[in-house]
Design an enzyme around this catalytic site. Structure first.
Site, PDB file in Angstrom:
ATOM      1  N   CYS A 182      44.778  45.002  42.443  1.00 25.88           N
ATOM      2  CA  CYS A 182      44.232  43.645  42.439  1.00 25.88           C
ATOM      3  C   CYS A 182      43.720  43.219  41.070  1.00 25.88           C
ATOM      4  O   CYS A 182      43.287  42.079  40.906  1.00 25.88           O
ATOM      5  CB  CYS A 182      43.126  43.555  43.475  1.00 25.88           C
ATOM      6  SG  CYS A 182      43.418  44.616  44.891  1.00 25.88           S
ATOM      7  N   HIS A 322      35.602  37.958  42.178  1.00 24.48           N
ATOM      8  CA  HIS A 322      36.714  38.641  42.836  1.00 24.48           C
ATOM      9  C   HIS A 322      36.613  38.347  44.339  1.00 24.48           C
ATOM     10  O   HIS A 322      37.609  38.037  44.970  1.00 24.48           O
ATOM     11  CB  HIS A 322      36.634  40.146  42.539  1.00 24.48           C
ATOM     12  CG  HIS A 322      37.815  40.915  43.018  1.00 24.48           C
ATOM     13  ND1 HIS A 322      39.113  40.540  42.731  1.00 24.48           N
ATOM     14  CD2 HIS A 322      37.919  42.045  43.770  1.00 24.48           C
ATOM     15  CE1 HIS A 322      39.959  41.408  43.291  1.00 24.48           C
ATOM     16  NE2 HIS A 322      39.252  42.319  43.926  1.00 24.48           N
ATOM     17  N   GLU A 333      29.908  43.580  44.052  1.00 22.47           N
ATOM     18  CA  GLU A 333      30.102  42.559  43.008  1.00 22.47           C
ATOM     19  C   GLU A 333      28.798  41.793  42.784  1.00 22.47           C
ATOM     20  O   GLU A 333      28.420  41.520  41.638  1.00 22.47           O
ATOM     21  CB  GLU A 333      31.241  41.601  43.378  1.00 22.47           C
ATOM     22  CG  GLU A 333      31.524  40.593  42.257  1.00 22.47           C
ATOM     23  CD  GLU A 333      32.792  39.768  42.480  1.00 22.47           C
ATOM     24  OE1 GLU A 333      33.323  39.780  43.599  1.00 22.47           O
ATOM     25  OE2 GLU A 333      33.232  39.115  41.503  1.00 22.47           O
ATOM     26  N   LYS A 354      39.475  33.121  46.930  1.00 23.76           N
ATOM     27  CA  LYS A 354      40.163  33.824  48.022  1.00 23.76           C
ATOM     28  C   LYS A 354      39.737  33.316  49.391  1.00 23.76           C
ATOM     29  O   LYS A 354      40.426  33.549  50.372  1.00 23.76           O
ATOM     30  CB  LYS A 354      39.899  35.330  47.925  1.00 23.76           C
ATOM     31  CG  LYS A 354      40.517  35.987  46.703  1.00 23.76           C
ATOM     32  CD  LYS A 354      40.341  37.492  46.726  1.00 23.76           C
ATOM     33  CE  LYS A 354      40.938  38.149  45.484  1.00 23.76           C
ATOM     34  NZ  LYS A 354      40.075  37.990  44.284  1.00 23.76           N
ATOM     35  N   HIS A 359      44.157  36.808  49.390  1.00 23.46           N
ATOM     36  CA  HIS A 359      44.169  37.719  48.247  1.00 23.46           C
ATOM     37  C   HIS A 359      45.607  37.892  47.754  1.00 23.46           C
ATOM     38  O   HIS A 359      46.433  38.478  48.444  1.00 23.46           O
ATOM     39  CB  HIS A 359      43.580  39.060  48.673  1.00 23.46           C
ATOM     40  CG  HIS A 359      43.260  39.981  47.543  1.00 23.46           C
ATOM     41  ND1 HIS A 359      43.880  39.903  46.314  1.00 23.46           N
ATOM     42  CD2 HIS A 359      42.382  41.015  47.451  1.00 23.46           C
ATOM     43  CE1 HIS A 359      43.391  40.853  45.523  1.00 23.46           C
ATOM     44  NE2 HIS A 359      42.479  41.531  46.189  1.00 23.46           N
ATOM     45  N   PHE A 418      41.849  48.077  43.467  1.00 23.26           N
ATOM     46  CA  PHE A 418      41.889  49.285  44.264  1.00 23.26           C
ATOM     47  C   PHE A 418      42.220  50.470  43.369  1.00 23.26           C
ATOM     48  O   PHE A 418      43.233  50.452  42.682  1.00 23.26           O
ATOM     49  CB  PHE A 418      43.043  49.078  45.246  1.00 23.26           C
ATOM     50  CG  PHE A 418      42.827  49.659  46.576  1.00 23.26           C
ATOM     51  CD1 PHE A 418      41.791  49.228  47.367  1.00 23.26           C
ATOM     52  CD2 PHE A 418      43.684  50.637  47.056  1.00 23.26           C
ATOM     53  CE1 PHE A 418      41.611  49.757  48.617  1.00 23.26           C
ATOM     54  CE2 PHE A 418      43.501  51.162  48.308  1.00 23.26           C
ATOM     55  CZ  PHE A 418      42.462  50.726  49.097  1.00 23.26           C
TER      56      PHE A 418
END
Lengths: 432, 425
Positions: A182, A322, A333, A354, A359, A418
């Protein structure tokens, strides 16, 4: 003095539109693109919905689109977004400029297996039901050789999307492609920035493209329990920073930016959308599947981007998070933002694209940076939709549910992959 | 162009290859002329048109992986575990261990691909989901009965960024981590970016590697449909013939090659001995596959290094042994070096390692520079007028000049040129 880098073109293919204008309008309106999966029959999957690109027609963007019929959607989306970006920048004509000084850096998705063929061959080469035992590789290869389509398979190789962009648009300079889940397209943009700064190129087409809305993509994420399973209410499933978030919503698409050395852009009178001023890149070094609980790598990436841009935390007027809508990401985050911004964290508007887009995995960062640039230019911050119930672990200002007018000079965009790759990018209002 | 730059040296090297699993073993095999391309043993290849490959002998991940990390092996495909072991060996070779360096001053650049699924991970699900007439999957059955049969971490085993991810966790590497996916060029991309990262002072140490395990029934079914593979199944060791008139294709290989790249002053401070210096890397695209673009990129690398072709001891070519690939590469090399500079193509000894290819091939010249001796190219028997270069064959020759240029490319014209220099005494 360090070479300065500006954004002179942008293009997107997303579930919320096939142009930057359409995408940003939808983001400001708070529209969602999430719905039942139509690409294959997913009705019995743990997750039955996604954020799909609809009505995509490659022929609107390139001539003779049948040339790319064997390519995966990631290559096709990339071509369409790249065409918009290069046209926007006035660099579509291959006779324009020194093409050996123009390169490509793509955060790119992988190809995919032809699912029906794979299942059929595996079943053929497996022992009969009820007799456990390994798949027979010889029988498997025997039928795969007959059932697979060679030209299609060759286009699934991971180096092909970046090559197709270079060949189609005559970009003969540095050519790179990365896959850090990502974070990939943000990392591609950050390293493309560095390639221009150090003089390896004057122009870089940078961004990402990805589609994992195929049976094995959804299967894999479902096994990892990463996806939201709110099948009774897909449109409210992506709810970043909300207490009841239960996973991310899979999206797809592409975002491409033309990055250009400032003097090069000025000399040819190119439009300048923003300056790319800061880049930070770190590793979590923690776990395969989970972010570091305090967001150690994430906060370091943001701090590094600020230092790279020569800015103080209080200079940042907007953070495009994110914000995946997973329990772990949104809490860490938030913690990471507090580590970097201290008390000021409570005063920065933060939103997650998102919540509406889903995503886009490898393409997410590039599309979100484009949204960030549009917010910077238009003075409007798109909201985080589906925000209903506050989470004590996520107690910042997430611009809930409605867009907000705001004028600011610098904005930060986060992307965390990830596997622990953390990328932060800073864009600034351009002033000479 | 940034010319005043920090210097970067290779201070560690880990390798798993079809001809040797340590730097010394690799060097002995290069001198002995060991041929690593053989009939495939990892599975029964009898239905494949091309049945030969370079396999890593004695790869025992359970014994080789760091003990504290062994439980994670279940979540690693072979392409990943090869890379992780390569990283371990490179770090050990450089004298680096967890905690012996500042975590935020170390990063990783790894060349990789999406691994092909292990057949047995999906076999039971396929059996559950196949329609009664066996014509394809019943999607409803796949969702209900197939998906639960699949290992929970299935997707993680194959993701390209996993070797880098595991290495960062194992060694507490907190600097930049990126995974390059440009096929046979990816190793050069990784080296290019690592060099830039060191030069922009973001890190002092970069782990730079590549791994790929192509010798897999799904991968080789696919490759046999589109890649130009040699059909010399009766002569595996002599099958790949770089730049030879009778060449008929390449063969796949598997393995890992990992370097520790370090800022020179950092290496000196801790008393590390460099294998060689990495001076410059250039990448770009030859759109017409004429060799002109490759030549431009080689010239660019030479210019970045500030040297002329006369200072180059030899060119280390990709030398796949394919008809059009070798012709293309030879034209690019000849355009810059004519037919005087010797060309060394080590790939015929071990096959095309894909994501690991560029760095393993480069490693052969790194060792040659250190030993002062250049091993010959194997299986180049008859020169081809279409490949107007001087291929080094026969006996090993002494190294005469300080620099080596390494070339690599993809079949779509993405190219890279690397310049390395003999380490200073």
């Amino acid at each position: 003095m360090r070479r300065r880098v500006v954004v002179t073109g942008m293009g997107v293919i997303t579930p919320l539109g096939h142009s930057v204008t359409e995408l940003f309008a939808a983001q400001v309106e708070g529209r969602t693109a999430v719905g039942p999966i139509t690409r294959f029959d997913a009705r019995t999957f743990p997750t039955t919905f996604a954020s799909e690109v609809k009505g995509f027609d490659l022929g609107r963007f390139v001539r003779e689109p049948q040339r790319f019929r064997n390519c995966g959607l990631n290559t096709q989306f990339a071509l369409a977004a790249a065409k918009q970006a290069l046209e926007d920048a006035g660099l579509l004509d291959p006779a324009r400029g020194d093409r050996s000084r123009m390169g490509v850096y793509l955060g790119s998705g992988e190809g995919s297996d032809e699912f029906p063929v794979l299942v059929r061959a595996l079943a053929y080469a497996s022992p009969p039901p009820g007799t456990p035992g390994p798949v027979d590789p010889a029988r498997f290869t025997q039928v795969m050789l007959q059932w697979m389509n060679g030209p299609r398979e060759s286009e699934q190789e991971m180096y092909t999307p970046a090559a197709r962009l270079a060949l189609e648009f005559a970009l003969e300079g540095p050519n790179l492609a990365c896959q850090t889940a990502c974070a990939a397209s943000s990392q591609a943009i950050g390293e493309a920035l560095d390639l221009i700064r150090c003089g390896a190129a004057d122009v870089m087409l940078a961004g990402g493209s990805h589609s994992m809305i195929h049976p094995l993509g959804v299967t894999g994420f479902n096994r990892l329990t990463a996806l939201s399973q709110r099948n009774d209410s897909p449109q409210t499933a992506s709810r970043p920073f909300d207490r009841d978030r239960d996973g991310f919503v899979l999206g797809e698409g592409a975002g491409m930016l033309v990055l250009e050395e400032l003097e090069h852009a000025k000399a040819r009178g190119a439009p300048i959308y923003a300056e790319l001023t800061g880049y930070g890149s770190t590793a979590d070094a923690f776990r395969m599947t989970d972010p570091h609980p305090e967001g150690r790598g994430a906060s370091q990436a943001m701090a590094d981007a600020l230092a790279d841009a020569g800015l103080q935390p209080a200079d940042i007027g907007y953070i495009n998070a994110h914000g995946t809508s997973t329990q772990a990401n949104d809490a860490t985050e938030t913690a990471a933002i507090k580590t970097v911004f201290g008390e000021y964290a409570y005063r920065i508007p933060i939103s997650s694209s998102k919540s509406m887009l889903g995503h886009l995995i490898a393409a997410a960062g590039a599309v979100e940076l484009i949204i960030t640039i549009m917010a910077l230019r238009q003075g409007v911050i798109p909201p985080t939709i589906n925000y209903q119930t506050p989470d004590p672990l996520c107690d910042l200002d997430y611009v809930p549910n409605t867009a907000r007018q705001a004028r600011f000079h610098h904005a930060l965009s986060n992307s965390f992959g990830f596997g622990g790759q953390n990328i932060a990018l800073i864009v600034s209002r351009f002033s000479s | 162009m940034a010319t005043v730059s920090r210097r970067a040296v290779i201070t560690g090297f880990g390798v798993l290859s079809p001809i040797g699993n340590a730097p010394d073993a690799l060097w002995s095999a290069l001198l002995a002329g060991t041929r690593g391309v053989r009939r495939i043993t990892l599975f029964d290849p009898s239905h494949l048109p091309s049945q030969i490959a370079g396999e890593v002998a004695d790869f025992q991940p359970r014994q080789m992986i760091e003990k504290s990390y062994r439980r994670t092996l279940n979540a690693m495909a072979r392409t990943v575990s090869l890379g992780v072991v390569g990283c371990q060996w490179a770090m050990a070779d450089a004298g680096l261990s967890r905690g012996s360096f500042a975590p935020t001053r170390c990063g990783i650049e790894f060349a990789s691909v999406m691994g092909a699924t292990e057949l047995d991970d999906l076999g039971p699900a396929a059996v559950r989901a196949i329609r009664p007439d066996r014509s394809g999957p019943d999607m409803r059955a796949w969702g209900e009965q197939g998906i639960p049969e699949i290992p929970p971490l299935w997707m993680l085993k194959y993701l390209p960024n996993m070797p880098a991810c595991h290495a960062t966790i194992l060694y507490d590497i907190q600097g930049p981590s990126n995974t390059q996916i440009l096929g046979d060029v990816a190793g050069a991309s990784a080296l290019e970016e690592a060099l830039r990262i060191l030069r922009r002072q973001t890190a002092d140490i970069m782990l730079v590697g590549g791994s790929e395990a192509k010798v897999h029934p799904l991968s080789l079914s696919r490759f046999n449909l589109f890649a130009e593979f040699s059909r010399r199944n009766d002569d595996p060791g002599g099958a790949i013939r770089p730049f030879d008139r009778e060449r008929d294709g390449t063969a796949p290989g598997e393995g890992a090659a990992v370097f520790v790249l370090e800022a020179l002053e950092h290496a000196r401070q801790r008393g590390a001995t460099p294998y060689a210096e990495v001076v410059a890397v250039a990448t770009g695209v030859d759109r017409s596959l004429s060799g002109q673009g490759l030549a431009r990129i080689i010239r660019q690398a030479l210019a970045l290094a500030g040297i002329t072709p006369d200072e180059v001891d030899h060119v280390n070519a990709h030398g796949l042994g394919t008809r059009s690939g070798d012709r293309f590469e030879a034209r690019g090399i000849a355009e810059v070096f004519g037919s005087r500079t010797p060309v060394f193509a080590p790939l015929s000894r071990f096959g095309n390692l894909g994501a690991a290819s560029a760095l393993l091939e480069l490693a052969c010249s790194v060792l040659a520079l250190r030993q002062g001796l250049l091993p010959p190219t194997l299986n180049h028997l008859q020169p081809d007028p279409e490949c107007p270069i001087h291929v080094h064959v026969g006996e090993p020759r002494p190294i005469r000049r300080p620099y080596v240029v390494k070339t690599t490319y993809t079949d779509l014209g993405q190219c890279a040129a690397i310049v390395i220099r003999r380490a200073e005494a």
